[in-house]
Design a protein around this motif. Structure first.
Motif, PDB file in Angstrom:
ATOM      1  N   GLY A 298       0.795  -1.212   0.000  1.00  0.00           N
ATOM      2  CA  GLY A 298       0.000   0.000   0.000  1.00  0.00           C
ATOM      3  C   GLY A 298       0.835   1.272   0.000  1.00  0.00           C
ATOM      4  N   PRO A 299       0.163   2.424  -0.037  1.00  0.00           N
ATOM      5  CA  PRO A 299       0.837   3.721  -0.154  1.00  0.00           C
ATOM      6  C   PRO A 299       1.715   4.046   1.054  1.00  0.00           C
ATOM      7  CG  PRO A 299      -1.513   3.898  -0.668  1.00  0.00           C
ATOM      8  CD  PRO A 299      -1.303   2.558  -0.039  1.00  0.00           C
TER       9      PRO A 299
ATOM     10  N   THR B 168      -7.026   7.346   2.684  1.00  0.00           N
ATOM     11  CA  THR B 168      -5.937   6.410   2.395  1.00  0.00           C
ATOM     12  C   THR B 168      -5.280   5.935   3.675  1.00  0.00           C
ATOM     13  OG1 THR B 168      -5.505   7.508   0.273  1.00  0.00           O
ATOM     14  CG2 THR B 168      -3.748   6.130   1.172  1.00  0.00           C
TER      15      THR B 168
ATOM     16  N   LYS C 268      -7.533   3.420   5.481  1.00  0.00           N
ATOM     17  CA  LYS C 268      -7.654   2.110   4.851  1.00  0.00           C
ATOM     18  C   LYS C 268      -6.340   1.331   4.840  1.00  0.00           C
ATOM     19  CE  LYS C 268     -11.473   3.191   1.694  1.00  0.00           C
ATOM     20  NZ  LYS C 268     -11.857   3.316   0.251  1.00  0.00           N
ATOM     21  N   SER C 269      -5.220   2.026   5.010  1.00  0.00           N
ATOM     22  CA  SER C 269      -3.922   1.352   4.906  1.00  0.00           C
ATOM     23  C   SER C 269      -3.677   0.453   6.118  1.00  0.00           C
ATOM     24  CB  SER C 269      -2.794   2.381   4.803  1.00  0.00           C
ATOM     25  OG  SER C 269      -2.920   3.130   3.612  1.00  0.00           O
TER      26      SER C 269
ATOM     27  N   TRP D 111      -0.208  11.738   9.111  1.00  0.00           N
ATOM     28  CA  TRP D 111       0.123  10.394   8.631  1.00  0.00           C
ATOM     29  C   TRP D 111       0.713   9.638   9.820  1.00  0.00           C
ATOM     30  CZ3 TRP D 111      -1.438   8.141   4.305  1.00  0.00           C
ATOM     31  CH2 TRP D 111      -0.834   6.968   3.879  1.00  0.00           C
TER      32      TRP D 111
ATOM     33  N   GLU E  18       2.969   5.167  -4.300  1.00  0.00           N
ATOM     34  CA  GLU E  18       2.619   3.751  -4.387  1.00  0.00           C
ATOM     35  C   GLU E  18       3.894   3.028  -4.782  1.00  0.00           C
ATOM     36  OE1 GLU E  18       0.726   0.629  -3.696  1.00  0.00           O
ATOM     37  OE2 GLU E  18      -0.757   2.205  -4.055  1.00  0.00           O
TER      38      GLU E  18
ATOM     39  N   THR F 290      -0.734  -0.951   6.832  1.00  0.00           N
ATOM     40  CA  THR F 290       0.557  -0.525   7.367  1.00  0.00           C
ATOM     41  C   THR F 290       0.838   0.882   6.884  1.00  0.00           C
ATOM     42  OG1 THR F 290       1.400  -2.800   7.305  1.00  0.00           O
ATOM     43  CG2 THR F 290       3.016  -1.033   7.493  1.00  0.00           C
ATOM     44  N   ILE F 291       0.978   1.810   7.821  1.00  0.00           N
ATOM     45  CA  ILE F 291       1.270   3.194   7.462  1.00  0.00           C
ATOM     46  C   ILE F 291       2.775   3.398   7.530  1.00  0.00           C
ATOM     47  CG2 ILE F 291       0.959   5.605   8.117  1.00  0.00           C
ATOM     48  CD1 ILE F 291      -1.785   4.981   9.059  1.00  0.00           C
TER      49      ILE F 291
END
Length: 396
Positions: free
Chosen positions: A189-190, A267, A270-271, A354, A207, A273-274
């Motif tokens: 993920g992002p 985003t 929903k992620s 974030w 990404e 893993t950040i």
């Protein structure tokens, strides 16, 4: 450089103190612009512009150079290709404080320009001595914002031979990502990569995947460690006054991040893993304090993973210390004692929008991004030449 500047979908480009952001395309490589005819016709290497192509020869055996003139620092890196990477053969870094006083006056001061020219003369000599095959020299926020920025660039060309390219905030973000994305933690993920500079901060949502990550969204704000420090009133000498000043810094930065924060909120939610990666003097300094290093050690810091709560704790501690006390801390010293608090305020604001549990630290960025761009473009050009020669031979 990119084939075209990434579109600015949120604000008009060129506003001096406005935010710059928007969704952008994937990276594309393009050879740097050629020197103008007058410069090419000059006699001898001492008069040739050293920010561009100067020597012919086998590109994979030659040296490449990247020069990054920022609001606070002048940095040069010279390297040779080594497989898929490169080996550094020379480097230079000096605090020049080019943007000192810029927030109040709107222009580069005579004293700041003289300091910077002295550093650039050193860079020019290194470029000549190392017989650099291909180089790119860029200037960032201070020269973008200053009313006399273009005049200074011309003076640099005349006095040192270095041809500086004032790059856009978009290009600055692109190069920073290209230079350090390899240090991102593994995951799906992002991820967000950020660069806290002297005059601006860039945040990029990417990404990962393939040799170059795809940029999904980005933001540039005119708050860096120099511009933010100069824009907020100095504290009154008390711990309470220093805390109040830090809160004001946090407020200014958080407000400027709001559009980007709103766009990436879903985003982040929903992620699974950040992931977060930072490249700047701020994050490397705080990482050094986290490790309790007696002096800065790039090998210990570059690629380090630090718990975010540790970075927040260090930031809050530094924000209420006196400048005199900060000067006594290893890895801060005189150069960063006055500026590190602004960097802490920016870093904490990034962690707000974030909320990664850990922060990856990079002691690499724009210069490495430039080198990778130059080497990749040159390799593509070399392959194209070989294919043409091969095709001509078959025709015969």
């Amino acid at each position: 450089m990119a084939d075209q500047s990434p579109p600015d979908l949120r604000t008009a480009a060129g506003k001096r103190r406005g935010k710059t952001s928007g969704k952008v395309a994937d990276f594309r490589y393009k050879r740097p612009s050629r020197p103008d005819r007058k410069a090419r016709d000059s006699s001898g290497p001492l008069h040739a512009p050293v920010g561009h192509v100067r020597h012919e020869g086998g590109p994979r055996r030659q040296a490449y150079a990247a020069l990054d003139l920022g609001t606070n620092n002048c940095r040069l890196l010279i390297a040779r290709p080594s497989g898929e990477n490169f080996t550094v053969i020379d480097a230079f870094s000096r605090v020049v404080r080019l943007g000192e006083g810029l927030a109040a006056s709107g222009k580069l001061s005579d004293t700041a320009m003289e300091r910077t020219l002295a550093a650039l003369h050193v860079c020019a000599e290194k470029l000549r001595r190392r017989n650099v095959h291909l180089a790119r020299s860029v200037a960032t926020e201070a020269c973008r914002r200053a009313s006399n920025g273009a005049a200074f660039i011309e003076r640099v060309r005349e006095e040192t031979g270095i041809v500086l390219d004032i790059i856009s905030a978009q290009e600055e973000a692109r190069l920073a990502v290209l230079g350090c994305h390899i240090l991102l933690e593994d995951g799906v993920g992002p991820a967000v990569i950020f660069d806290i500079g002297g005059g601006s901060t860039e945040l990029v949502l990417i990404e990962p995947g393939g040799p170059v990550p795809r940029i999904l969204d980005w933001l540039s704000v005119p708050w860096g460690v120099v511009s933010l420090t100069d824009s907020v009133q100095p504290p009154d000498g008390t711990k309470q006054g220093r805390a109040a000043r830090y809160r004001e810094m946090r407020r200014l930065v958080s407000e400027s991040f709001t559009p980007f924060a709103e766009r990436i909120a879903e985003t982040a939610r929903k992620s699974g893993t950040i992931r977060l990666l930072g490249t700047s003097g701020t994050v490397t300094t705080l990482a050094s304090i986290h490790l309790e290093l007696p002096q800065y050690d790039r090998r210990a810091v570059d690629g380090l993973i630090v718990p975010s709560h540790s970075m927040r704790d260090i930031s809050l501690r530094l924000s209420t210390m006196s400048e005199k006390d900060r000067r006594t801390l290893p890895c801060i010293g005189d150069d960063r004692a006055n500026l590190v608090v602004a960097g802490c305020a920016i870093l904490e604001s990034i962690l707000d929008i974030w909320p990664a549990k850990e922060l990856a630290v990079a002691d690499r960025g724009i210069r490495e991004g430039i080198l990778r761009s130059l080497m990749a473009a040159d390799e593509i050009a070399e392959r194209s030449r070989e294919n043409r020669v091969r095709a001509q031979g078959q025709d015969l």
